[in-house]
Design a protein around this motif. Structure first.
Motif, short mmCIF file in Angstrom:
data_model
loop_
_atom_site.label_atom_id
_atom_site.label_comp_id
_atom_site.label_asym_id
_atom_site.label_seq_id
_atom_site.Cartn_x
_atom_site.Cartn_y
_atom_site.Cartn_z
N LYS A 1 -7.68 0.20 3.96
CA LYS A 1 -7.39 -1.06 4.68
C LYS A 1 -7.25 -2.25 3.74
CE LYS A 1 -12.20 -2.24 5.91
NZ LYS A 1 -12.40 -3.12 4.77
N ARG B 1 -5.62 -2.13 0.84
CA ARG B 1 -4.56 -1.89 -0.15
C ARG B 1 -3.21 -2.48 0.26
NH1 ARG B 1 -5.53 3.86 -3.13
NH2 ARG B 1 -7.79 3.70 -3.25
N ASN B 2 -3.14 -3.02 1.47
CA ASN B 2 -1.89 -3.53 2.02
C ASN B 2 -0.74 -2.54 1.95
OD1 ASN B 2 -0.58 -5.41 3.53
ND2 ASN B 2 0.21 -6.55 1.78
N ILE B 3 -1.03 -1.35 2.47
CA ILE B 3 -0.03 -0.29 2.56
C ILE B 3 0.14 0.07 4.03
CG2 ILE B 3 -0.36 0.85 0.32
CD1 ILE B 3 -2.36 2.64 2.16
N ALA B 4 1.24 0.72 4.36
CA ALA B 4 1.39 1.25 5.72
C ALA B 4 1.86 2.68 5.60
CB ALA B 4 2.40 0.43 6.51
N ARG C 1 3.00 -4.47 9.95
CA ARG C 1 1.92 -4.77 9.01
C ARG C 1 2.43 -5.57 7.83
NH1 ARG C 1 -1.68 -0.57 8.43
NH2 ARG C 1 -2.64 -1.99 6.93
N GLU C 2 3.77 -5.59 7.63
CA GLU C 2 4.39 -6.24 6.47
C GLU C 2 3.69 -5.83 5.18
OE1 GLU C 2 4.76 -10.43 7.38
OE2 GLU C 2 6.20 -10.00 8.98
N PRO C 3 3.68 -4.52 4.91
CA PRO C 3 2.91 -4.00 3.78
C PRO C 3 3.63 -4.20 2.44
CG PRO C 3 4.10 -2.23 4.81
CD PRO C 3 4.41 -3.46 5.61
N ASP C 4 2.85 -4.07 1.36
CA ASP C 4 3.45 -4.07 0.02
C ASP C 4 4.19 -2.76 -0.23
OD1 ASP C 4 2.55 -6.54 -0.76
OD2 ASP C 4 0.65 -5.77 -1.54
N THR D 1 11.66 -2.97 0.42
CA THR D 1 10.24 -2.71 0.16
C THR D 1 10.09 -1.41 -0.62
OG1 THR D 1 9.69 -3.72 2.25
CG2 THR D 1 8.01 -2.34 1.30
#
Ligand code: ADP
Length: 397
Positions: free
Chosen positions: A73, A75-78, A150-153, A185
């Protein structure tokens, strides 16, 4: 957005080394696919990026941050997985927005992100549908949208298309490419399907037995495989492999020789053994080989089995008199006496016909038979430097 760096990632279970000293740098905004046979360590490698598995050794960086010890949670991943678990009692809007609502984002922000994600995966107008009212492809798009909001990295996708039927899988491949173009991305994608890897990715990471075999753009893996494993795994049907002795001026296999100058090849000398690799499309019937710039001498063969594919015909050739014609369940030539050739569908050819074939020497690959490492030779690099083999040019040999 961020780059992902794996340094010396090793994952050992009691008696299994699932991942063995994996090093790679995935660029910001890059689409990289892990591909390899089942059990080779693709998912485990991905799980170390996700934070679902702690590596035994090594570090994972996302951007500048060392995330090796961080929970998923943070790590800003999806992630999107093969088994899409949508909440069956929630409609599309609630499914997509669930994570955001849990994190107490305000209503306007949730609406904005859901609308944007739904637009990207083309689910507009379906916000009130229930999962049971949707097709497999639509449900997969909901799962992707839920990851998008989530707008993940970094996006991590593990075989997300595996449960879809063949036609839908091909369709979703193009959708994912479009999605990547639009989002820009970083995407890390896992599949065992080499065609899926070839068509979607900026680069593919070919993995075998926990080790990285090659990481390169798809066509580079196809045209300049780093070793026997990549040569055999990428491309369908598989490349032909034949063992040969290096002689002065030629490579001699059991059933034919091809002229060759060992002096142009790194570390090869008369007396050495070498494995020759040639793809089915680089084998030609003598009568259709006019455009081949660097043909080998003639190879006598007999046609054994024809496989018409519509756009091409695969011709299983047998060379030598006491030929072993056992078939490979994986497709492709199975023994040194066989050669698989691909010809145009309008080629006149029969079963049990005696034919002469040539190999395009500029497209022949050589490998060290002990280590499997590719050996570069003059003609190969001339051909692959242009990216495509030159055809239709007069014979210069
Ligand atoms: P792939 O994704 O390429 O199919 P995996 O990464 O799932 O491969 O697995 C790599 C190897 O690690 C396999 O031999 C698998 O059996 C083993 N493995 C994976 N997870 C575990 C586990 N939790 N315990 C023991 N062995 C595991």
């Amino acid at each position: 957005m961020a780059n992902v760096t794996l340094e010396g990632i090793t994952k050992r279970y009691e008696d299994v080394t699932a991942v063995d000293d994996m090093n790679m740098e995935i660029g910001d905004g890059e689409f990289v696919t892990f591909v390899g046979p089942s059990g080779c360590g693709k998912s485990t490698t991905m799980e170390t990026i996700a934070g679902l598995t702690k590596p035994t050794e090594g570090t994972v960086h996302i951007g500048e941050r060392d995330v090796t010890r961080l929970p998923p949670k943070d790590r800003n991943i999806a992630m999107v997985f093969q088994n899409i678990a949508l909440f069956p009692h929630m409609d599309v809007y609630d499914n997509i927005s669930f994570g955001l609502r849990l994190r107490k984002y305000d209503k306007d922000e949730v609406d904005r992100r859901v609308e944007e994600a739904a637009d990207i995966v083309q689910l507009e107008g379906m916000m009130e549908r229930m999962p049971e009212e949707m097709s497999g492809g639509q449900r997969q798009r909901v799962a992707i949208a839920r990851a998008l909001v989530r707008e993940p990295d970094v996006f991590l996708m593990d075989e997300p298309l595996a449960n879809l039927d063949a036609k839908l899988r091909v369709h979703m491949r193009t959708e994912l490419q479009r999605l990547h173009r639009r989002l820009d991305t970083t995407i890390v994608y896992v599949t065992h399907d080499q065609a899926e890897a070839m068509t979607m990715s900026d680069r593919i990471a070919v993995i075998n037995a926990g080790q990285l075999m090659q990481i390169a753009p798809p066509l580079e893996c196809y045209n300049e495989p780093a070793n026997l494993f990549v040569a055999g795994f990428i491309g369908s049907p598989s490349m032909n492999f034949v063992e040969a002795d290096v002689r002065s001026g030629e490579l001699e296999t059991e059933n034919f020789t091809i002229e060759f100058d060992p002096a142009t090849t790194d570390g090869l000398a008369p007396g050495d053994r070498v494995t020759i690799g040639v793809r089915p499309e680089d084998v030609y019937l003598e009568r259709t080989a006019d455009g081949v710039e660097h043909p080998s001498g003639l190879i006598d063969a007999r046609t054994d089995v024809l496989e018409p594919m519509g756009n091409e015909v695969f011709v299983y050739l047998v060379t030598g008199d006491d030929a072993d014609t056992s078939m490979d369940v994986e497709g492709g030539a199975a023994t040194d006496d066989q050669l698989l050739m691909s010809v145009d569908p309008d080629t006149e050819i029969d079963i049990d016909e005696d034919v002469s074939v040539v190999l395009d020497r500029s497209r022949v690959h050589l490998f060290d038979p002990d280590t499997g490492t590719a050996l570069r030779h003059g003609l190969i690099s001339a051909a692959s430097a242009t990216g495509t083999p030159e055809r239709g040019v007069g014979d210069t040999d």
